[in-house]
Enzyme design. Structure first.
Site, PDB file in Angstrom:
ATOM      1  N   ASP A  43       1.454  -6.593  -5.164  1.00  0.00           N
ATOM      2  CA  ASP A  43       2.621  -6.882  -4.841  1.00  0.00           C
ATOM      3  C   ASP A  43       2.839  -7.707  -3.509  1.00  0.00           C
ATOM      4  OD1 ASP A  43       3.097  -5.338  -6.791  1.00  0.00           O
ATOM      5  OD2 ASP A  43       4.427  -3.997  -5.843  1.00  0.00           O
ATOM      6  N   HIS A 196      -1.478  -4.521  -2.348  1.00  0.00           N
ATOM      7  CA  HIS A 196      -0.613  -5.638  -1.883  1.00  0.00           C
ATOM      8  C   HIS A 196      -1.405  -6.608  -1.305  1.00  0.00           C
ATOM      9  CE1 HIS A 196       2.037  -2.224  -1.624  1.00  0.00           C
ATOM     10  NE2 HIS A 196       3.359  -3.165  -1.529  1.00  0.00           N
TER      11      HIS A 196
END
Ligand SMILES: [Zn+2]
Length: 238
Positions: A43, A196
């Site tokens: 992400d 991430h």
């Protein structure tokens, strides 16, 4: 050995061969169906050097991943989006602003941010991703997903993907990479791993090779999320 005995002997051998083959075939079939799946997901990209380093590791280890992208970060980093696409990764939507108060003020504002991100990606690689991830998850301390939101997204052909395993690199990006490695190890048959590739995710880069190795060593197949992947989200009990 007389002929009668020889014939019996041959039939016995043939029966044994048939049984053995049958078992061998069945074993292979069962294993093919049982193959465990890992979806690596990243992400908050594109984000400069961190995203580039993540892509380098995925390329070196020949594994695909899914990137949930922030629309406002795309300008000036189109090369990273092109690279993700060219190297076989999946692109997903993660809103334009990633700001809770903008995104979650109404279903319509959430949808608009996702469609704007879709258009930003489309203008670079010519595809309109239909997979999305809610910033902070479908149920966060500011917002809980509702049936009306799900209906609106589905009417717009969008699909929702939370995660079932959290590396922990979002809550505490500067933690020791060994913690992310430990958190990421699951023995589920179907792992949707949250990671991430944000500007601050330098330690995720350090953790990634060991995480990939763990899933390779344990016989998982690495897949990307696409429109055929079952959605992953749940409603909070009231
Ligand atoms: Zn995010």
């Amino acid at each position: 050995m007389n002929l009668k005995l020889f014939k019996k002997y041959i039939s016995f051998i043939l029966i044994i061969m048939t049984i053995t083959n049958y078992h061998l075939f069945n074993t292979i079939t069962v294993h093919a169906n049982e193959k465990k799946i890992i979806y690596l997901t990243f992400d908050d990209g594109p984000a400069g050097k961190v995203t580039k380093n993540i892509l380098d590791i995925l390329k070196k280890d020949s594994v695909p991943a899914t990137f949930f992208l922030i629309g406002e970060q795309i300008k000036g980093q189109e090369n990273l989006i092109k690279r993700m696409y060219d190297e076989g990764h999946a692109l997903g939507l993660h809103s334009m602003s990633h700001k809770k108060n903008c995104l979650y003020s109404s279903n319509e504002s959430f949808l608009k941010e996702m469609l704007d991100t879709q258009e930003a990606i489309n203008s670079i690689v010519g595809i309109k991703p239909t997979i999305l991830r809610f910033p902070f998850g479908c149920n966060n301390n500011y917002y809980k997903i509702s049936q009306s939101m799900v209906d609106l997204l589905h009417q717009n052909n969008l699909k929702i993907y939370d995660w079932n395993t959290d590396s922990g690199d979002g809550a505490n990006p500067n933690a020791n990479p060994s913690l992310f490695i430990k958190n990421s190890r699951s023995d589920k048959d179907y792992v949707l791993l949250l990671m991430h590739c944000a500007y601050m995710s330098k330690n995720s880069v350090k953790a990634l090779p060991d995480i990939i190795k763990y899933y390779k060593d344990n016989g998982y197949e690495f897949k990307v999320i696409d429109e055929n992947t079952p959605e992953e989200f749940h409603f909070m009990k009231k």
